[in-house]
Design an enzyme around this catalytic site. Structure first.
Site, PDB file in Angstrom:
ATOM      1  N   GLU A   9      -6.690   4.244  -5.540  1.00  0.00           N
ATOM      2  CA  GLU A   9      -7.799   4.820  -4.999  1.00  0.00           C
ATOM      3  C   GLU A   9      -8.497   5.744  -5.520  1.00  0.00           C
ATOM      4  O   GLU A   9      -7.518   6.669  -5.845  1.00  0.00           O
ATOM      5  CB  GLU A   9      -7.287   4.321  -3.700  1.00  0.00           C
ATOM      6  CG  GLU A   9      -8.560   4.578  -2.773  1.00  0.00           C
ATOM      7  CD  GLU A   9      -8.694   5.033  -1.919  1.00  0.00           C
ATOM      8  OE1 GLU A   9      -9.973   4.540  -0.769  1.00  0.00           O
ATOM      9  OE2 GLU A   9      -7.277   5.433  -1.350  1.00  0.00           O
TER      10      GLU A   9
ATOM     11  N   ASP B 156       0.722  -1.263   0.070  1.00  0.00           N
ATOM     12  CA  ASP B 156      -0.178  -0.207   0.089  1.00  0.00           C
ATOM     13  C   ASP B 156       0.687   1.428  -0.207  1.00  0.00           C
ATOM     14  O   ASP B 156       1.779   1.282   0.927  1.00  0.00           O
ATOM     15  CB  ASP B 156      -0.369   0.313   1.205  1.00  0.00           C
ATOM     16  CG  ASP B 156      -1.834   0.523   0.974  1.00  0.00           C
ATOM     17  OD1 ASP B 156      -2.462   1.830   0.277  1.00  0.00           O
ATOM     18  OD2 ASP B 156      -3.032  -0.208   1.587  1.00  0.00           O
TER      19      ASP B 156
ATOM     20  N   HIS C 223     -10.965  -2.251   2.583  1.00  0.00           N
ATOM     21  CA  HIS C 223     -11.488  -2.085   4.850  1.00  0.00           C
ATOM     22  C   HIS C 223     -11.767  -0.946   5.161  1.00  0.00           C
ATOM     23  O   HIS C 223     -12.153  -0.597   6.323  1.00  0.00           O
ATOM     24  CB  HIS C 223      -9.627  -2.261   5.335  1.00  0.00           C
ATOM     25  CG  HIS C 223      -9.042  -0.814   4.607  1.00  0.00           C
ATOM     26  ND1 HIS C 223      -8.834  -0.863   2.855  1.00  0.00           N
ATOM     27  CD2 HIS C 223      -8.599   0.048   5.489  1.00  0.00           C
ATOM     28  CE1 HIS C 223      -8.305   0.070   2.647  1.00  0.00           C
ATOM     29  NE2 HIS C 223      -8.642   1.107   3.655  1.00  0.00           N
ATOM     30  N   ASP C 224     -12.796  -0.165   4.263  1.00  0.00           N
ATOM     31  CA  ASP C 224     -13.249   1.017   4.504  1.00  0.00           C
ATOM     32  C   ASP C 224     -14.604   0.830   4.286  1.00  0.00           C
ATOM     33  O   ASP C 224     -15.409   1.820   4.100  1.00  0.00           O
ATOM     34  CB  ASP C 224     -12.910   2.227   2.899  1.00  0.00           C
ATOM     35  CG  ASP C 224     -11.216   2.593   3.378  1.00  0.00           C
ATOM     36  OD1 ASP C 224     -10.510   2.611   4.550  1.00  0.00           O
ATOM     37  OD2 ASP C 224     -10.366   3.060   3.122  1.00  0.00           O
TER      38      ASP C 224
ATOM     39  N   ASP D 252      -2.975   4.566  -2.820  1.00  0.00           N
ATOM     40  CA  ASP D 252      -3.804   4.938  -1.501  1.00  0.00           C
ATOM     41  C   ASP D 252      -4.274   6.532  -2.362  1.00  0.00           C
ATOM     42  O   ASP D 252      -3.666   7.003  -2.341  1.00  0.00           O
ATOM     43  CB  ASP D 252      -3.580   4.983  -0.392  1.00  0.00           C
ATOM     44  CG  ASP D 252      -4.247   5.558   0.760  1.00  0.00           C
ATOM     45  OD1 ASP D 252      -5.385   4.724   1.342  1.00  0.00           O
ATOM     46  OD2 ASP D 252      -3.673   6.838   1.327  1.00  0.00           O
TER      47      ASP D 252
HETATM   48  C1  GLC Z   1      -7.830   5.759   2.101  1.00  0.00           C
HETATM   49  C2  GLC Z   1      -7.852   4.685   2.865  1.00  0.00           C
HETATM   50  C3  GLC Z   1      -8.706   5.235   3.689  1.00  0.00           C
HETATM   51  C4  GLC Z   1      -7.300   6.434   4.459  1.00  0.00           C
HETATM   52  C5  GLC Z   1      -7.438   7.087   3.720  1.00  0.00           C
HETATM   53  C6  GLC Z   1      -6.298   8.159   4.380  1.00  0.00           C
HETATM   54  O1  GLC Z   1      -8.972   5.987   2.063  1.00  0.00           O
HETATM   55  O2  GLC Z   1      -7.989   3.532   2.133  1.00  0.00           O
HETATM   56  O3  GLC Z   1      -8.716   3.542   4.908  1.00  0.00           O
HETATM   57  O4  GLC Z   1      -7.924   5.640   6.052  1.00  0.00           O
HETATM   58  O5  GLC Z   1      -6.771   6.944   2.347  1.00  0.00           O
HETATM   59  O6  GLC Z   1      -5.286   7.179   4.496  1.00  0.00           O
END
Ligand code: GLC
Ligand code: CA
Length: 543
Positions: free
Chosen positions: A242, A98, A316-317, A200
């Site tokens: 993402e 990640d 995980h979100d 991310d």
């Molecule tokens: C992304 C991650 C999340 C995190 C955010 C800040 O959305 O998936 O879990 O809190 O970025 O890094």
């Protein structure tokens, strides 16, 4: 389109904190993951996406990194990660890391230096602004985790930007030194033999704060192109960005192979369609199947050869899909399999989030004290202050708190679901006695073996990987049906998204048909209307 190994791969996301605890401190760790590699190999996955394991004060469970080139003590050591990469490789599995580079932790050495003075060499690694005239934050920009995105630094009297928590200061990507540091760090990891990166909130790195440009700015794609060139471009890896706000058109900018940016992105339209315009995920909207089909159809047909889809229900979100789009009470197993089938037979690279393959559900925590997630806790506090009742807020949390996905993995029916011999950092979901890996492995009709079969079909049938997608019956309120076609190979995928019986008629000529998979162990004859039981779902090869 040029074929790539990751076109036919299936990725499994491990959230290390909640996967398996090897030493009884209540926190999952890298040795825990190593000890479960045989299980993942049995499932058949090709790639593990590892949520962050780097050094971190864990304000956001590791998405706040204090050292990109070291591992958090609670997860293990650099030797452990090297062992994981090697042992995974021995089983044909690649590890993707990640990459969290929109921000660091406020405990990263760069930020500690940056805070020391306005002329510190690291000052410009972050984004600082003077207060506005009234001494208030420079703008009313809000943090994604609630409250102002600006935090006052007492030493210099300036504010720094944090789009997430105040312990996650945003890096300044307009500074070439930052760019170079990040690229060097990426190469350091690539040299360790990793299989790529999940990036991310990567759509935020092109921000131009003074022009009010946050995501998807004009600087974003040139930055990604230089990243590609300086790091992974000549290595055969998988990269996935993402990008919460992506559209089909912007997705092409990221993933058109001729543009040399990333392999694919995560888009979220099929997730955010259930969010309220004003209160977002905290006031969930009812599920609308017609809308869901429209969205998938658009993405499946829209990218063509100018990009590649990622396919996911969970991470995980996000809440557990069987609780969100299925029925986790009366038809948990049927609907978990139905959702797996519907997604895995589409065109793109599927991602499975730990526990999805055994049909794990959302968690019914009764008290706010059980929650650990910073986003959940911040919004609970602020929405209650705005006038939400506790009861209203809990409805939002049960539906969409990120902790739904973060309770420990269920390995067996013993103490703490077999996750730890100690006390877990977050409570286990009480339904672990029914839903766990040991039980799933012992039952040939389990969700696990269904997912195993879905993965095998992708490996065996090029039509699953490369076939054209055509949506059928777009206005049907219960059925999600589509075909995949490659040369003379054709599959029909049909799923009942409801707890009511229904029927489906395939209205094209059929010479022969063969059932490849059904969640009711049925076989189907397409010359007749198909009678579909609640959440029934089938993959049928058409001759
Ligand atoms: C992304 C991650 C999340 C995190 C955010 C800040 O959305 O998936 O879990 O809190 O970025 O890094
Ligand atoms: Ca541990």
């Amino acid at each position: 389109m040029e074929k790539k190994w990751w076109h036919q791969s299936v990725v499994y996301q491990v959230y290390p904190r909640s996967f398996y605890d090897s030493n009884g401190d209540g926190i999952g760790d890298i040795q825990g993951i190593i000890s479960k590699l045989d299980y993942l190999q049995k499932l058949g996955i090709d790639v593990i996406w590892l949520s962050p394991v780097y050094d971190s004060p864990m304000d956001d469970n590791g998405y706040d990194i204090s050292n990109y080139q070291d591992i958090a003590k609670e997860f293990g050591t650099l030797e452990d990660i090297e062992q994981l990469i090697k042992e995974a490789k021995d089983r044909g599995i690649k590890i993707i890391m990640d990459l969290v580079v929109n921000h660091t932790s406020d405990e990263h050495a760069w930020f500690i230096e940056a805070k020391k003075s306005k002329d510190n060499p690291y000052r410009d690694y972050y984004i600082w602004r003077k207060p506005n005239e009234g001494g208030n934050p420079p703008s009313d920009l809000e943090s994604i985790f609630s409250g102002s995105a600006w935090e006052l630094d007492d030493v210099s009297g300036e504010y720094y930007l944090h789009l997430f928590s105040k312990k996650q200061p945003d890096l300044n990507w307009e500074n070439d030194k930052v760019v170079k540091e990040v690229f060097d760090m990426m190469n350091w990891w690539l040299d360790k033999g990793i299989g790529g990166f999940r990036m991310d909130v990567i759509d935020l790195i092109g921000k131009e704060i003074d022009k009010n440009i946050i995501s998807n700015g004009p600087k974003l794609h040139p930055l990604l192109q230089s990243m590609n060139k300086a790091t992974f471009g000549d290595r055969d890896v998988l990269t996935v960005g993402e990008t919460w706000g992506a559209t089909v058109d912007t997705a092409k900018l990221y993933s058109d192979p001729t543009r040399q940016e990333v392999s694919m992105i995560f888009q979220f339209e099929h997730i955010t369609m259930c969010w309220d315009d004003e209160h977002g995920k905290w006031r969930p909207k009812p599920f609308d199947l017609i809308k869901l089909k429209e969205i998938f159809n658009k993405w499946q047909t829209g990218l063509g050869d100018q990009g590649w889809n990622s396919l996911f229900w969970n991470n995980h979100d996000l809440p557990r899909t069987v609780s969100k789009y299925g029925d986790d009470k009366n038809y948990r197993i049927e609907s978990a399999k139905m959702l797996g089938t519907t997604l895995h037979m589409m065109r793109g690279t599927p991602y499975i989030f730990q526990g999805e393959e055994i049909g794990m559900t959302n968690v019914p925590f009764e008290s706010i004290d059980c929650y650990r997630d910073i986003e959940t806790l911040n919004f609970y506090r602020d929405k209650i202050a705005e006038g939400f009742t506790h009861e209203e807020m809990m409805v939002g949390l049960w539906a969409n708190s990120r902790d739904n996905a973060r309770t420990p993995m269920h390995w067996n029916e013993s103490h703490q679901a077999g996750f730890t011999t100690g006390t877990p950092w977050i409570n286990v979901n009480p339904n672990y006695t029914d839903i766990n890996v040991e039980a799933a492995l012992a039952d040939e009709n389990s969700v696990f073996y269904h997912y195993q079969k879905l993965i095998q079909l992708r490996k065996e049938m090029p039509v699953v990987v490369y076939g054209d997608f055509e949506l059928l019956a777009p206005k049907d309120k219960q059925i999600f049906a589509y075909t995949r076609t490659l040369d003379d190979s054709k599959l029909l995928v049909v799923s009942n998204f409801s707890a009511k019986k229904t029927s489906f008629t395939y209205d094209k000529p059929v010479e022969s048909c063969k059932t490849l998979l059904s969640n009711y162990s049925s076989t189907y004859d397409l010359k007749q209307p198909l009678a579909l039981a609640p959440y029934e779902s089938a993959i049928i090869q058409i001759g």
